[in-house]
Design an enzyme around this catalytic site. Sequence first.
Site, PDB file in Angstrom:
ATOM      1  N   LYS A   1       0.938  -1.225   0.086  1.00 24.79           N
ATOM      2  CA  LYS A   1       0.207  -0.094  -0.014  1.00 24.79           C
ATOM      3  C   LYS A   1       0.789   1.181   0.006  1.00 24.79           C
ATOM      4  O   LYS A   1       1.747   1.352   0.875  1.00 24.79           O
ATOM      5  CB  LYS A   1      -0.804   0.025   1.151  1.00 24.79           C
ATOM      6  CG  LYS A   1      -2.157   0.562   1.064  1.00 24.79           C
ATOM      7  CD  LYS A   1      -2.829   0.217   2.464  1.00 24.79           C
ATOM      8  CE  LYS A   1      -4.315   0.806   2.458  1.00 24.79           C
ATOM      9  NZ  LYS A   1      -5.007   0.914   3.778  1.00 24.79           N
TER      10      LYS A   1
HETATM   11  C1  E4P Z   1      -8.568   1.452   3.941  1.00 29.86           C
HETATM   12  O1  E4P Z   1      -7.706   0.660   3.353  1.00 29.86           O
HETATM   13  C2  E4P Z   1      -8.350   2.260   5.206  1.00 29.86           C
HETATM   14  O2  E4P Z   1      -7.372   1.841   5.980  1.00 29.86           O
HETATM   15  C3  E4P Z   1      -9.622   2.588   5.944  1.00 29.86           C
HETATM   16  O3  E4P Z   1     -10.662   2.260   5.084  1.00 29.86           O
HETATM   17  C4  E4P Z   1      -9.578   3.979   6.745  1.00 29.86           C
HETATM   18  O4  E4P Z   1     -10.752   4.002   7.094  1.00 29.86           O
HETATM   19  P1  E4P Z   1     -11.113   5.404   8.086  1.00 29.86           P
HETATM   20  O5  E4P Z   1     -11.433   6.536   7.311  1.00 29.86           O
HETATM   21  O6  E4P Z   1     -12.437   4.687   9.107  1.00 29.86           O
HETATM   22  O7  E4P Z   1     -10.017   5.478   9.064  1.00 29.86           O
END
Ligand code: E4P
Length: 229
Positions: free
Chosen positions: A83
Amino acid sequence: MKFFIDTADLGEIVDLASTGLLDGVTTNPSLVAKSGKSFLDLIAEICEVVSGPVSAEVTATDHATMLAEGRHLAKIAPNIAVKVPLTVDGLKTCKALSDEGTMVNVTLCFSASQALLAAKAGATFISPFVGRLDDISFDGMALIADIVEIYSRYPALTTEVLVASIRGPRQVADAAKLGAHVATMPPSVIRQLFKHPLTDKGLEAFLADWAKTGQSILGSEVEPLRKPA
Ligand code: E4P
């Protein structure tokens, strides 16, 4: 639509993977910090439980170190999706890693033009954060609609739209209606997907009526019907 779980809680991953309905896992540095575990050990443990893509995020911000971190993470298991954030260095890293055959999830996407750049950089997944847009009074789902439409006009772009920062089951259905490929959800939202008060009420009534029959399905042997050929 594929369902990913958005957590670094191994217990939750093991529990929900047992449904057979989990297609992958996403993590981020905040979730890893919350788990209190060693990042590399945790990602290896997750990859043993889930055979689909497991997103593990780099933490450097310059291309050279991001690339080194991405290559290091990719060594853990073949189902690692590295990522990277949607920055210039992040997309350079995305291009290099995807050219090497490593899956890449480009994260922190908040606009359609960013999503187009990620697709051109060879991202396996683009992660638009719908909840965080809604939080500041923008329309997260409108962004999903834009990205799905743009990608569909260029069949050579193979990047999958991974809807992230989901806050509730309604967003999952809305994203599926738009044709998004993946939804990543916290465990609580995945559990909510199963629930409907009429399911609970209906089941309660069926079981009460069944109890009145005094029967048990497993109470006697079944003889398979033999039909003439
Ligand atoms: C996805 O890869 C992210 O880690 C995640 O969906 C972020 O979510 P949040 O906005 O609830 O922290």
